[in-house]
Write a protein that holds these residues in place. Sequence first.
Motif, mmCIF file in Angstrom:
data_model
loop_
_atom_site.group_PDB
_atom_site.id
_atom_site.type_symbol
_atom_site.label_atom_id
_atom_site.label_comp_id
_atom_site.label_asym_id
_atom_site.label_seq_id
_atom_site.Cartn_x
_atom_site.Cartn_y
_atom_site.Cartn_z
ATOM 1 N N THR A 9 10.979 -0.564 9.736
ATOM 2 C CA THR A 9 9.654 0.059 9.814
ATOM 3 C C THR A 9 9.724 1.537 9.440
ATOM 4 O O THR A 9 8.893 2.033 8.660
ATOM 5 C CB THR A 9 9.079 -0.091 11.236
ATOM 6 O OG1 THR A 9 9.018 -1.480 11.575
ATOM 7 C CG2 THR A 9 7.689 0.512 11.327
ATOM 8 N N LEU A 10 10.705 2.234 9.983
ATOM 9 C CA LEU A 10 10.873 3.657 9.655
ATOM 10 C C LEU A 10 11.137 3.835 8.165
ATOM 11 O O LEU A 10 10.600 4.748 7.531
ATOM 12 C CB LEU A 10 12.021 4.250 10.470
ATOM 13 C CG LEU A 10 11.774 4.452 11.963
ATOM 14 C CD1 LEU A 10 13.049 4.909 12.657
ATOM 15 C CD2 LEU A 10 10.655 5.468 12.183
ATOM 16 N N SER A 38 5.547 8.009 2.995
ATOM 17 C CA SER A 38 5.093 9.361 3.274
ATOM 18 C C SER A 38 5.755 10.371 2.351
ATOM 19 O O SER A 38 5.107 11.286 1.832
ATOM 20 C CB SER A 38 5.392 9.722 4.738
ATOM 21 O OG SER A 38 5.049 11.066 5.004
ATOM 22 N N LEU A 39 7.051 10.199 2.121
ATOM 23 C CA LEU A 39 7.762 11.112 1.230
ATOM 24 C C LEU A 39 7.271 11.008 -0.208
ATOM 25 O O LEU A 39 7.322 11.972 -0.965
ATOM 26 C CB LEU A 39 9.259 10.822 1.295
ATOM 27 C CG LEU A 39 9.996 11.253 2.566
ATOM 28 C CD1 LEU A 39 11.423 10.737 2.549
ATOM 29 C CD2 LEU A 39 9.986 12.779 2.685
ATOM 30 N N GLN A 40 6.796 9.823 -0.572
ATOM 31 C CA GLN A 40 6.306 9.628 -1.931
ATOM 32 C C GLN A 40 5.140 10.559 -2.255
ATOM 33 O O GLN A 40 4.987 11.002 -3.398
ATOM 34 C CB GLN A 40 5.877 8.171 -2.131
ATOM 35 C CG GLN A 40 5.419 7.855 -3.558
ATOM 36 C CD GLN A 40 4.905 6.447 -3.688
ATOM 37 O OE1 GLN A 40 4.526 5.828 -2.692
ATOM 38 N NE2 GLN A 40 4.866 5.934 -4.891
ATOM 39 N N GLN A 41 4.321 10.847 -1.257
ATOM 40 C CA GLN A 41 3.177 11.730 -1.474
ATOM 41 C C GLN A 41 3.637 13.158 -1.760
ATOM 42 O O GLN A 41 2.982 13.894 -2.487
ATOM 43 C CB GLN A 41 2.272 11.694 -0.243
ATOM 44 C CG GLN A 41 1.708 10.318 0.048
ATOM 45 C CD GLN A 41 0.907 10.270 1.331
ATOM 46 O OE1 GLN A 41 0.810 11.261 2.048
ATOM 47 N NE2 GLN A 41 0.331 9.115 1.637
ATOM 48 N N VAL A 61 10.355 7.581 -5.148
ATOM 49 C CA VAL A 61 10.356 6.119 -5.085
ATOM 50 C C VAL A 61 10.914 5.481 -6.361
ATOM 51 O O VAL A 61 11.734 4.564 -6.276
ATOM 52 C CB VAL A 61 8.949 5.587 -4.759
ATOM 53 C CG1 VAL A 61 8.887 4.074 -4.940
ATOM 54 C CG2 VAL A 61 8.571 5.961 -3.334
ATOM 55 N N PRO A 62 10.499 5.949 -7.585
ATOM 56 C CA PRO A 62 11.123 5.361 -8.780
ATOM 57 C C PRO A 62 12.643 5.525 -8.806
ATOM 58 O O PRO A 62 13.363 4.582 -9.162
ATOM 59 C CB PRO A 62 10.464 6.143 -9.924
ATOM 60 C CG PRO A 62 9.153 6.566 -9.374
ATOM 61 C CD PRO A 62 9.411 6.864 -7.930
ATOM 62 N N GLY A 119 13.484 -0.237 2.615
ATOM 63 C CA GLY A 119 12.357 0.691 2.578
ATOM 64 C C GLY A 119 11.842 0.911 1.168
ATOM 65 O O GLY A 119 10.629 0.947 0.928
ATOM 66 N N SER A 120 12.753 1.048 0.196
ATOM 67 C CA SER A 120 12.352 1.253 -1.201
ATOM 68 C C SER A 120 11.654 0.035 -1.776
ATOM 69 O O SER A 120 10.710 0.159 -2.556
ATOM 70 C CB SER A 120 13.582 1.597 -2.052
ATOM 71 O OG SER A 120 14.156 2.804 -1.630
#
Length: 203
Positions: free
Chosen positions: A52-53, A60-63, A69-70, A135-136
């Motif tokens: 979940t984390l 959140s980090l993607q923003q 993320v890529p 997560g990814s």
Amino acid sequence: MTPSLLTGFGISLGLIVAIGAQNAWVLNKSMRREYPWVVAAICASIDATLITLGVYSIESLQQRLPTLVPVMTWLGIALLCWLGGQAFRRAWQGSSGLLTSQQRGAHSGWQIAGQAAAISLLNPHVYLDTVVLIGSVGVQQANTTAFVIGASSASLLWFFSLAGFGRFLGPKLQSPRAWRIFDTLIGIIMLLVAFSLAPTATG
């Protein structure tokens, strides 16, 4: 919802079902009847929390870091291919099974619970698998909640299966042939998920 749930279930199960210290230890406790349900609950809960984390922290980090993320997805694809290759190599060699001990120990429930938490949290691969890799993959899904549920369910199913059927599975999983079959299935799952991620990484 179903595709995301199945993807989460498949990749999580593929990462969990492998010869390793944690699985050997959990199966050992089940065979010796040393609080197997406590062990299963702790291991599955830790996995669910980290999954979940991983999914929601990466989102959140993607923003803040759009390229994160890529990059992580390509790293995930590379890792999945490597894991798949390793699984196929183990299946080809077929030289080792799951080693367990049937000697009965004398530990309290609290001691066993502490050991379960330690063997889960002190393993560096658990963070790579749950937070980074799962997560990814999860952040790429149309329904991240379904993905988390699927991935967590796979962990829950696996650990409680070990707890419930340890006495039956123990002798079977000591056979190299049984693990050749397991590893072949793991390799297939890893490569299928890796190929499924490629379009999202390039898009």
